[in-house]
Design a protein around this motif. Structure first.
Motif, short mmCIF file in Angstrom:
data_model
loop_
_atom_site.label_atom_id
_atom_site.label_comp_id
_atom_site.label_asym_id
_atom_site.label_seq_id
_atom_site.Cartn_x
_atom_site.Cartn_y
_atom_site.Cartn_z
N GLN A 1 -15.58 -14.18 -2.71
CA GLN A 1 -16.24 -14.62 -4.12
C GLN A 1 -15.79 -14.02 -5.31
OE1 GLN A 1 -20.05 -13.86 -2.02
NE2 GLN A 1 -20.67 -16.14 -2.31
N ARG A 2 -15.52 -12.64 -5.15
CA ARG A 2 -15.33 -11.87 -6.31
C ARG A 2 -14.21 -12.38 -7.00
NH1 ARG A 2 -17.15 -7.42 -3.13
NH2 ARG A 2 -15.18 -6.66 -2.58
N ALA A 3 -13.33 -12.73 -6.16
CA ALA A 3 -12.02 -13.36 -6.88
C ALA A 3 -12.03 -14.56 -7.70
CB ALA A 3 -10.97 -13.59 -5.90
N THR A 4 -13.28 -15.21 -7.57
CA THR A 4 -13.60 -16.32 -8.34
C THR A 4 -14.49 -16.18 -9.44
OG1 THR A 4 -15.62 -17.03 -7.21
CG2 THR A 4 -13.72 -17.89 -6.23
N LEU A 5 -15.10 -14.93 -9.65
CA LEU A 5 -15.90 -14.65 -10.84
C LEU A 5 -15.41 -14.16 -11.98
CD1 LEU A 5 -18.62 -12.44 -8.68
CD2 LEU A 5 -18.57 -15.04 -8.94
N TYR A 6 -16.02 -14.56 -13.28
CA TYR A 6 -15.64 -13.96 -14.48
C TYR A 6 -16.45 -12.70 -14.77
CZ TYR A 6 -12.47 -17.42 -16.81
OH TYR A 6 -11.66 -18.40 -17.13
N SER A 7 -16.10 -11.92 -15.36
CA SER A 7 -17.00 -10.65 -15.79
C SER A 7 -17.38 -11.32 -17.27
CB SER A 7 -16.26 -9.23 -16.02
OG SER A 7 -15.20 -9.51 -17.04
N PHE A 8 -18.42 -10.44 -17.74
CA PHE A 8 -18.93 -10.72 -19.12
C PHE A 8 -17.86 -10.76 -20.09
CE2 PHE A 8 -22.39 -9.99 -22.64
CZ PHE A 8 -22.24 -11.18 -23.04
N LYS B 1 -17.13 -27.60 -10.93
CA LYS B 1 -16.55 -27.09 -12.15
C LYS B 1 -17.46 -26.26 -12.98
CE LYS B 1 -12.58 -29.11 -11.10
NZ LYS B 1 -12.13 -30.03 -11.93
N LEU B 2 -18.41 -25.27 -12.23
CA LEU B 2 -19.19 -24.44 -12.94
C LEU B 2 -18.59 -23.05 -12.66
CD1 LEU B 2 -21.95 -24.12 -14.66
CD2 LEU B 2 -22.94 -23.61 -12.44
N GLN B 3 -18.02 -22.63 -13.74
CA GLN B 3 -17.65 -21.11 -13.52
C GLN B 3 -18.53 -20.13 -13.58
OE1 GLN B 3 -14.41 -19.89 -12.82
NE2 GLN B 3 -15.75 -17.85 -12.61
N LEU B 4 -18.87 -19.15 -12.63
CA LEU B 4 -19.92 -18.14 -12.53
C LEU B 4 -19.59 -17.05 -13.17
CD1 LEU B 4 -22.93 -18.02 -11.18
CD2 LEU B 4 -21.68 -16.82 -9.41
N VAL B 5 -20.10 -16.29 -14.15
CA VAL B 5 -20.09 -15.30 -14.97
C VAL B 5 -21.08 -14.10 -14.54
CG1 VAL B 5 -19.64 -14.06 -17.35
CG2 VAL B 5 -19.26 -16.36 -16.85
N VAL B 6 -20.50 -12.91 -13.96
CA VAL B 6 -21.44 -11.98 -13.27
C VAL B 6 -21.00 -10.66 -13.92
CG1 VAL B 6 -22.34 -11.11 -11.38
CG2 VAL B 6 -21.78 -13.28 -11.29
N PRO B 7 -21.87 -9.63 -14.49
CA PRO B 7 -21.45 -8.58 -14.96
C PRO B 7 -20.98 -7.71 -13.69
CG PRO B 7 -23.51 -9.18 -15.93
CD PRO B 7 -23.26 -10.29 -15.04
N GLU B 8 -19.83 -6.70 -14.30
CA GLU B 8 -19.08 -6.11 -13.28
C GLU B 8 -19.80 -5.32 -12.24
OE1 GLU B 8 -16.12 -3.85 -15.28
OE2 GLU B 8 -14.73 -5.58 -15.80
N ASP B 9 -20.71 -4.73 -12.73
CA ASP B 9 -21.42 -3.75 -11.75
C ASP B 9 -22.44 -4.72 -10.54
OD1 ASP B 9 -20.86 -1.40 -12.89
OD2 ASP B 9 -22.74 -1.01 -14.05
N ILE B 10 -22.61 -5.88 -10.84
CA ILE B 10 -23.20 -6.69 -9.92
C ILE B 10 -22.40 -7.29 -9.03
CG2 ILE B 10 -24.95 -8.75 -9.94
CD1 ILE B 10 -26.05 -8.15 -12.36
N GLN B 11 -21.17 -7.66 -9.44
CA GLN B 11 -20.20 -8.28 -8.56
C GLN B 11 -19.98 -7.68 -7.18
OE1 GLN B 11 -16.33 -9.32 -10.45
NE2 GLN B 11 -17.58 -10.04 -12.34
#
Length: 430
Positions: A411-418, A394-404
C-alpha cells in the motif's frame, strides 16, 4: 453535580484537581490485550447457554483478570464498542464477569469464561467479527468489535501489535512506539485519554485570556495552534500538518475540559438539575467534537497551500461543480474548471477527510471533468481492499508520512505524501 468524575453520553471528564496522566504508547495505557475472530458460539446466544467468550487463559489473560471465587466471579467495568468503516461508532458502558463455568463441579479443572450482557453493542456482533479485549491499567476493560477485514481491524492490529489473528485468541505484543495521530483520535473516540493536556497548559492559559467565556471559531483555534508551535511547512509540510493537528487537538480538549467542567459544576437550569438543558448541552458538546476536527484539518491544509503560493479555491456558495458539488480544494479555480478550454491536466481536485469510511466515494462525483482525483486523510491502516478500490476508481490517496507506517508495504508504494501532492500541484497549475 460535582462528584469528582462526570460522564455524559460517553464523554468522560475529570474534574478533580491535580495532574492528568496521558501516556504515549499502548503498553503504558494497557496491561495487555488479545484478539480473535468470533465464533458462532461467541457471538450467537442461541448457540450457547449464555453470552460468553472463552479461550482467554490460553494466552495468559488470566494473569490480568485473576482467579474468581467458586460461585460468583469477578465483575469488571467495561467500555464496549462496535466500529465499522461506514457508520458512527456504537458505544456501551457495562459490566462483564470473569467466572469459572465449572465451579459446580469441583472434580473438573476450572474453565474460565467472560460473560457479557445484552446491550446495543452486543446486539450488533456477528460470527467472524474481529474482537479485541484489552485490560487498562485502571482495572477496567476495553472490548472492541469490528467486521473482519475492516480498516478498524487493521488499525487495532497495528496499535496493539497483532500481525496474525485467527479463531483462537492471539496475545498482543503491545509495541512501545509513540502513538500516531489517527490512533490517538481513535482512542479518544473510545474514551481513552491520548492527548497530553499538561503539555499545553501554558498555551491554555493564553487561550483562556483571549477567549474566557466561549469556544472561539475553529479558524481562530487553528491559528493559535500554529502560533504556539514551531513547524516549517515550507520544508516539511507533512510534519507541520501533523504537528499542528496534534497541538490543536490537545489544546481543544484541554479548553473543552475547562469550559465543560465549569458548566457541570454550576448545574443546569434554575435549580441545577434541568434534564432538558443538560441533554441540549451534552449534544452541543458532542456535535462540536464531531464537526470541528474536519474544519481544523482543512484550515491547516489551506494555510500550507497559501504559504506555498498555490492558486486554489475551496468549494462553497457559488463555487460548485456539477450537481452543485462542493469540492474541498480545487486548483487553480472554479472558473478554470468551468472553462472548457482550460486543459484538464492543469486542474486538480483534492478532497480532505480526517477519516475515510465510505465517505471517500463522495470525492468521485465532485468533478466530472477530471479522470483522476485526490484525497488527503489522517486515517491510518486503511484496509487493502479499500485502497485497491480507490486505485481502480482513479482516486489517489494522500497520507502524511508519519501515518504511512500504519499501511502495509504494498500500500505504501501507492501513496502520496502531502509534500508530493504539493509538488504535483505546483507542476500542474504553474
Amino acid at each position: 453535580m460535582d462528584d469528582g468524575n462526570s460522564s455524559y453520553f460517553g464523554i468522560d471528564l475529570e474534574v478533580r484537581s491535580g495532574g492528568i496522566e496521558v501516556l504515549d504508547s499502548v503498553n503504558e495505557i494497557f496491561e495487555g490485550a488479545a484478539a480473535k475472530y468470533l465464533s458462532a458460539v461467541d457471538a450467537d446466544p442461541a448457540r450457547s447457554n449464555q453470552h460468553e467468550i472463552g479461550g482467554l487463559p490460553s494466552v495468559g489473560f488470566k494473569s490480568f483478570l485473576g482467579t474468581p471465587g467458586k460461585s460468583d466471579g469477578y465483575p469488571f467495568p467495561a467500555l464496549m464498542a462496535y466500529l465499522t468503516d461506514d457508520e458512527d461508532t456504537e458505544l456501551s458502558r457495562d459490566t462483564v464477569t470473569w467466572y469459572d463455568a465449572r465451579w459446580r463441579n469441583p472434580k473438573r479443572s476450572p474453565e474460565y469464561r467472560l460473560y457479557y450482557k445484552s446491550n446495543p453493542v452486543t446486539e450488533l456482533i456477528q460470527p467472524t467479527d474481529f474482537f479485541l479485549i484489552a485490560k487498562k491499567r485502571d482495572g477496567s476493560l476495553l472490548l472492541i468489535f469490528t467486521p473482519a477485514g475492516s480498516s478498524a481491524e487493521f488499525q487495532l492490529r497495528h496499535l496493539f501489535g497483532l500481525p496474525d489473528v485467527d479463531q483462537d485468541f492471539t496475545s498482543a505484543s503491545m509495541p512501545s512506539q509513540t502513538l500516531i495521530l489517527p490512533i490517538k483520535l481513535l482512542l479518544e473516540e473510545l474514551g481513552v485519554r491520548a492527548f497530553d493536556e499538561k503539555e499545553v497548559q501554558n498555551d491554555l492559559d493564553m487561550l483562556l485570556e483571549r477567549f474566557p467565556d466561549k469556544f472561539p471559531k475553529t479558524a481562530e483555534f487553528s491559528a493559535v495552534a500554529r502560533e504556539v508551535t514551531d513547524f516549517d511547512c515550507i520544508t516539511d509540510p507533512d510534519a507541520a500538518l501533523i504537528g499542528w493537528m496534534e497541538r490543536e487537538e490537545a489544546l481543544f480538549r484541554a479548553y473543552e475540559r475547562h469550559i465543560v467542567s465549569a458548566k457541570l459544576r454550576s448545574g443546569f437550569g434554575a435549580t441545577g438539575d434541568d434534564v432538558d438543558e443538560f441533554i441540549a448541552f451534552s449534544l452541543s458538546v458532542q456535535n462540536r467534537r464531531k464537526s470541528r476536527v474536519g474544519h481544523a484539518f482543512e484550515n491547516h491544509i489551506g494555510f500550507v497551500f497559501q504559504e506555498h503560493k498555490l492558486q486554489f479555491e475551496k468549494g462553497g456558495g457559488q463555487r460548485v461543480t456539477e450537481n452543485k458539488a462542493k469540492p474541498d480544494f480545487l486548483f487553480p479555480s472554479f472558473a478554470a474548471y468551468h472553462d472548457q478550454n482550460h486543459p484538464t491536466d492543469k486542474i486538480l481536485l483534492l478532497g480532505a477527510k480526517t477519516t475515510c469510511k465510505d465517505r471517500w466515494r463522495q470525492v468521485l462525483s465532485e468533478g466530472d471533468r477530471l479522470e483522476q482525483k485526490f484525497l488527503i486523510t489522517l486515517e491510518g491502516g486503511i484496509s487493502q481492499s479499500q485502497t485497491e478500490e480507490m486505485q481502480a476508481k482513479k482516486l489517489q490517496l494522500v497520507v502524511p508520512e508519519d501515518i504511512q507506517q500504519s499501511f502495509n508495504t504494498a500500500q505504501r508504494a501507492t501513496l502520496y505524501s502531502f509534500s508530493q501532492f504539493i509538488e504535483r500541484a505546483k507542476a500542474s497549475i504553474c
